[in-house]
Design a protein around this motif. Structure first.
Motif, PDB file in Angstrom:
ATOM      1  N   HIS A  84      25.677  71.354  -8.188  1.00  0.00           N
ATOM      2  CA  HIS A  84      26.078  69.989  -7.824  1.00  0.00           C
ATOM      3  C   HIS A  84      24.906  69.036  -8.049  1.00  0.00           C
ATOM      4  O   HIS A  84      24.308  68.528  -7.118  1.00  0.00           O
ATOM      5  CB  HIS A  84      26.548  69.952  -6.373  1.00  0.00           C
ATOM      6  N   TRP A  85      24.598  68.796  -9.297  1.00  0.00           N
ATOM      7  CA  TRP A  85      23.408  68.026  -9.604  1.00  0.00           C
ATOM      8  C   TRP A  85      23.602  67.075 -10.773  1.00  0.00           C
ATOM      9  O   TRP A  85      22.693  66.374 -11.160  1.00  0.00           O
ATOM     10  CB  TRP A  85      22.241  68.959  -9.896  1.00  0.00           C
ATOM     11  N   ILE A  86      24.782  67.051 -11.362  1.00  0.00           N
ATOM     12  CA  ILE A  86      25.057  66.119 -12.451  1.00  0.00           C
ATOM     13  C   ILE A  86      26.157  65.172 -11.983  1.00  0.00           C
ATOM     14  O   ILE A  86      27.196  65.603 -11.501  1.00  0.00           O
ATOM     15  CB  ILE A  86      25.487  66.855 -13.734  1.00  0.00           C
ATOM     16  N   TYR A  87      25.893  63.875 -12.161  1.00  0.00           N
ATOM     17  CA  TYR A  87      26.797  62.852 -11.655  1.00  0.00           C
ATOM     18  C   TYR A  87      27.107  61.826 -12.744  1.00  0.00           C
ATOM     19  O   TYR A  87      26.315  61.627 -13.673  1.00  0.00           O
ATOM     20  CB  TYR A  87      26.165  62.131 -10.454  1.00  0.00           C
ATOM     21  N   PRO A  88      28.264  61.179 -12.657  1.00  0.00           N
ATOM     22  CA  PRO A  88      28.573  60.102 -13.604  1.00  0.00           C
ATOM     23  C   PRO A  88      27.451  59.066 -13.639  1.00  0.00           C
ATOM     24  O   PRO A  88      26.901  58.693 -12.608  1.00  0.00           O
ATOM     25  CB  PRO A  88      29.871  59.513 -13.042  1.00  0.00           C
ATOM     26  N   GLY A  89      27.118  58.631 -14.843  1.00  0.00           N
ATOM     27  CA  GLY A  89      26.055  57.644 -15.025  1.00  0.00           C
ATOM     28  C   GLY A  89      24.734  58.256 -15.442  1.00  0.00           C
ATOM     29  O   GLY A  89      23.871  57.553 -15.988  1.00  0.00           O
ATOM     30  N   GLN A  90      24.549  59.552 -15.198  1.00  0.00           N
ATOM     31  CA  GLN A  90      23.326  60.206 -15.646  1.00  0.00           C
ATOM     32  C   GLN A  90      23.414  60.510 -17.143  1.00  0.00           C
ATOM     33  O   GLN A  90      24.495  60.487 -17.733  1.00  0.00           O
ATOM     34  CB  GLN A  90      23.072  61.476 -14.838  1.00  0.00           C
ATOM     35  N   ALA A 131      29.991  64.909  -7.722  1.00  0.00           N
ATOM     36  CA  ALA A 131      29.344  65.722  -8.748  1.00  0.00           C
ATOM     37  C   ALA A 131      30.414  66.261  -9.687  1.00  0.00           C
ATOM     38  O   ALA A 131      31.532  66.568  -9.271  1.00  0.00           O
ATOM     39  CB  ALA A 131      28.575  66.877  -8.103  1.00  0.00           C
ATOM     40  N   ILE A 132      30.093  66.378 -10.972  1.00  0.00           N
ATOM     41  CA  ILE A 132      31.100  66.853 -11.915  1.00  0.00           C
ATOM     42  C   ILE A 132      31.358  68.338 -11.685  1.00  0.00           C
ATOM     43  O   ILE A 132      30.491  69.086 -11.225  1.00  0.00           O
ATOM     44  CB  ILE A 132      30.681  66.592 -13.373  1.00  0.00           C
ATOM     45  N   ALA A 133      32.559  68.762 -12.001  1.00  0.00           N
ATOM     46  CA  ALA A 133      32.971  70.141 -11.770  1.00  0.00           C
ATOM     47  C   ALA A 133      32.695  70.998 -12.997  1.00  0.00           C
ATOM     48  O   ALA A 133      32.482  70.493 -14.104  1.00  0.00           O
ATOM     49  CB  ALA A 133      34.468  70.184 -11.438  1.00  0.00           C
ATOM     50  N   THR A 134      32.709  72.317 -12.793  1.00  0.00           N
ATOM     51  CA  THR A 134      32.528  73.244 -13.908  1.00  0.00           C
ATOM     52  C   THR A 134      33.714  73.191 -14.852  1.00  0.00           C
ATOM     53  O   THR A 134      33.566  73.130 -16.065  1.00  0.00           O
ATOM     54  CB  THR A 134      32.361  74.677 -13.382  1.00  0.00           C
ATOM     55  N   ILE A 135      34.914  73.223 -14.292  1.00  0.00           N
ATOM     56  CA  ILE A 135      36.154  73.144 -15.052  1.00  0.00           C
ATOM     57  C   ILE A 135      37.092  72.211 -14.292  1.00  0.00           C
ATOM     58  O   ILE A 135      36.854  71.906 -13.128  1.00  0.00           O
ATOM     59  CB  ILE A 135      36.810  74.531 -15.213  1.00  0.00           C
ATOM     60  N   PRO A 136      38.169  71.729 -14.917  1.00  0.00           N
ATOM     61  CA  PRO A 136      39.087  70.819 -14.210  1.00  0.00           C
ATOM     62  C   PRO A 136      39.696  71.517 -12.993  1.00  0.00           C
ATOM     63  O   PRO A 136      40.397  72.520 -13.122  1.00  0.00           O
ATOM     64  CB  PRO A 136      40.141  70.498 -15.267  1.00  0.00           C
ATOM     65  N   LEU A 137      39.428  71.009 -11.801  1.00  0.00           N
ATOM     66  CA  LEU A 137      39.951  71.638 -10.590  1.00  0.00           C
ATOM     67  C   LEU A 137      41.470  71.570 -10.531  1.00  0.00           C
ATOM     68  O   LEU A 137      42.108  72.399  -9.883  1.00  0.00           O
ATOM     69  CB  LEU A 137      39.335  70.983  -9.359  1.00  0.00           C
ATOM     70  N   SER A 138      42.065  70.588 -11.202  1.00  0.00           N
ATOM     71  CA  SER A 138      43.522  70.466 -11.186  1.00  0.00           C
ATOM     72  C   SER A 138      44.191  71.684 -11.801  1.00  0.00           C
ATOM     73  O   SER A 138      45.338  72.010 -11.478  1.00  0.00           O
ATOM     74  CB  SER A 138      43.953  69.212 -11.947  1.00  0.00           C
ATOM     75  N   ALA A 139      43.466  72.391 -12.684  1.00  0.00           N
ATOM     76  CA  ALA A 139      44.048  73.552 -13.351  1.00  0.00           C
ATOM     77  C   ALA A 139      44.099  74.775 -12.456  1.00  0.00           C
ATOM     78  O   ALA A 139      44.869  75.699 -12.704  1.00  0.00           O
ATOM     79  CB  ALA A 139      43.250  73.878 -14.621  1.00  0.00           C
ATOM     80  N   ILE A 140      43.282  74.788 -11.390  1.00  0.00           N
ATOM     81  CA  ILE A 140      43.178  75.996 -10.576  1.00  0.00           C
ATOM     82  C   ILE A 140      43.333  75.749  -9.083  1.00  0.00           C
ATOM     83  O   ILE A 140      43.285  76.698  -8.297  1.00  0.00           O
ATOM     84  CB  ILE A 140      41.823  76.698 -10.816  1.00  0.00           C
ATOM     85  N   GLU A 141      43.522  74.489  -8.649  1.00  0.00           N
ATOM     86  CA  GLU A 141      43.481  74.181  -7.225  1.00  0.00           C
ATOM     87  C   GLU A 141      44.523  74.954  -6.419  1.00  0.00           C
ATOM     88  O   GLU A 141      44.287  75.324  -5.267  1.00  0.00           O
ATOM     89  CB  GLU A 141      43.643  72.679  -6.991  1.00  0.00           C
ATOM     90  N   HIS A 142      45.667  75.253  -7.021  1.00  0.00           N
ATOM     91  CA  HIS A 142      46.701  76.015  -6.313  1.00  0.00           C
ATOM     92  C   HIS A 142      46.219  77.424  -5.982  1.00  0.00           C
ATOM     93  O   HIS A 142      46.684  78.051  -5.038  1.00  0.00           O
ATOM     94  CB  HIS A 142      47.963  76.093  -7.169  1.00  0.00           C
ATOM     95  N   PHE A 143      45.253  77.930  -6.759  1.00  0.00           N
ATOM     96  CA  PHE A 143      44.795  79.306  -6.600  1.00  0.00           C
ATOM     97  C   PHE A 143      43.605  79.425  -5.658  1.00  0.00           C
ATOM     98  O   PHE A 143      43.151  80.526  -5.370  1.00  0.00           O
ATOM     99  CB  PHE A 143      44.397  79.881  -7.963  1.00  0.00           C
ATOM    100  N   LEU A 144      43.080  78.302  -5.177  1.00  0.00           N
ATOM    101  CA  LEU A 144      41.845  78.345  -4.405  1.00  0.00           C
ATOM    102  C   LEU A 144      42.061  78.583  -2.930  1.00  0.00           C
ATOM    103  O   LEU A 144      41.170  79.089  -2.248  1.00  0.00           O
ATOM    104  CB  LEU A 144      41.066  77.031  -4.614  1.00  0.00           C
ATOM    105  N   THR A 145      43.193  78.210  -2.388  1.00  0.00           N
ATOM    106  CA  THR A 145      43.413  78.310  -0.945  1.00  0.00           C
ATOM    107  C   THR A 145      44.415  79.389  -0.579  1.00  0.00           C
ATOM    108  O   THR A 145      44.751  79.550   0.577  1.00  0.00           O
ATOM    109  CB  THR A 145      43.923  76.965  -0.396  1.00  0.00           C
ATOM    110  N   LYS A 146      44.885  80.150  -1.543  1.00  0.00           N
ATOM    111  CA  LYS A 146      45.873  81.187  -1.289  1.00  0.00           C
ATOM    112  C   LYS A 146      45.267  82.559  -1.548  1.00  0.00           C
ATOM    113  O   LYS A 146      44.576  82.745  -2.544  1.00  0.00           O
ATOM    114  CB  LYS A 146      47.098  80.999  -2.205  1.00  0.00           C
TER     115      LYS A 146
END
Length: 365
Positions: A84-90, A131-146
């Motif tokens: 968590h170290w790269i942000y928009p604008g850098q 902070a930018i994500a490794t991959i699009p969280l929208s593609a996997i968010e359903h799998f993260l809490t189950k």
């Protein structure tokens, strides 16, 4: 400056040498792969980070192999686990002389690399939301809490729905569900139904069950009498939910935003299933493999997808009965985002072919 704390470790590479945090601490496999990390011939001199960027996409702008990202930044294992170290604008700069990527902000220097002065920061244990994500969280968010992957005995011993409100066959939002079983002091649960067994393609043994997620329930009334069930309210019914379905306590989302990296030890796995019950997968689809944490797989591990070469007859000799094995063909990458003991879920990244059950997923060469 809370969000800048972890960045200090990385930005320091632009001005000082830190031999204690180089790839000397990484496993031999990663060191052996370092020579194969090549930049693209048309790699840009710099990239301005914008909202919506991912580490994988940015890496692909500079590198032939996105999983080489940690090596061109000289990251150690702890840094890989906290990206968590790269942000928009850098701005990410390509130092062509050193063969490294460096991070900074536009300093106004004419044509030179930015000079970044750092001071000690208090490190936050919480991941910054911007902070930018490794991959699009929208593609996997359903799998993260189950839980998704459960052992057979886990569901057998879990609290179970024994009756429904006014004899309803299936429960809807706001309905009451009557539950028996040990709640272990928890009050919020997810409902599951045992799904198909997952078999190891190599051993044919059942290594887990892919549970069907049904929805969420919340405890309304706790019963202290063994013959009287607990009362729950259905908060969100995703699928048909009723008697015999099992409850598992809701746990915090386990996803950690690791940098893409080769596994810490050699991994040779196979595709167990394609999520959704189909036999093939394409880019940005979810598959499971028959290796997990006990095999050295962790979140962010990148595996190469290969199809085993077929056995074919050599028709150029004799009667054509002699068999030869064609080479295994590499056709894409798999990024692991959820890990269980002996099964992991991965997101199919760039592929030139469809992913099929029993295909090989192994440490990148």
């Amino acid at each position: 400056m809370k969000n800048f704390s972890t960045a200090a470790l990385f930005l320091a590479f632009t001005s000082i040498a830190l031999p204690a945090i180089t790839y000397a601490e990484t496993p031999p496999k990663a060191v052996a792969s370092k020579a194969k990390c090549a930049f693209l011939a048309n790699a840009p001199d710099q990239h301005v980070v914008v909202r919506g960027d991912t580490l994988w996409d940015i890496s692909g702008k500079f590198l032939q192999r996105p999983w080489c990202w940690p090596q061109v930044w000289d990251m150690n294992r702890e840094q890989i686990r906290n990206p968590h170290w790269i942000y928009p604008g850098q701005i990410i700069y390509f130092d062509r002389v050193a063969g490294k990527l460096r991070l900074g902000k536009g300093s106004g220097d004419r044509g030179g690399m930015p000079t970044v002065r750092l001071s000690p920061q208090v490190r936050s244990s919480e991941a910054p939301t911007n902070a930018i994500a490794t991959i699009p969280l929208s593609a996997i968010e359903h799998f993260l809490t189950k839980p998704l992957i459960v052992a057979e005995d886990e569901l057998k011993t879990a609290p179970r729905i024994v009756a429904t409100q006014e004899g309803h066959v299936f429960l809807a939002n706001g309905d009451k569900a009557y539950v028996r079983g040990d709640l272990k002091g928890r009050s919020e649960f997810e409902a599951f139904r045992p799904g198909k067994p997952l078999k190891d393609p190599a051993t044919k043994e059942i290594i887990g069950h892919e549970a069907v997620y049904l929805g969420t329930l919340k405890l309304k009334r706790l019963s202290n009498i063994d013959t009287e069930p607990h009362t729950f309210i259905v908060m969100n019914a995703k699928e048909e939910m009723g008697v015999h379905d099992r409850l598992i306590a809701i746990e915090p989302a386990p996803f950690m935003n690791y940098v893409p990296h080769p596994p810490e030890q050699q991994v040779d796995a196979q595709i167990v299933s394609v999520y959704g019950g189909v036999s093939q997968a394409g880019q940005n689809q979810i598959v499971s493999i028959n290796r997990g944490s006990k095999d050295g797989v962790d979140i962010g591990s990148v595996l190469e997808l290969q199809r085993l070469g077929k056995m074919v007859a050599d028709r150029t000799e004799g009667n054509g009965r002699g068999l030869i094995k064609l080479p295994d063909e590499t056709y894409g990458n798999l990024l692991i985002f959820r890990v269980f003991s002996n099964i992991s879920y991965g997101l199919v990244m760039q592929v030139t072919d469809t992913v099929q059950i029993a295909d090989v997923a192994k440490s990148p060469e």
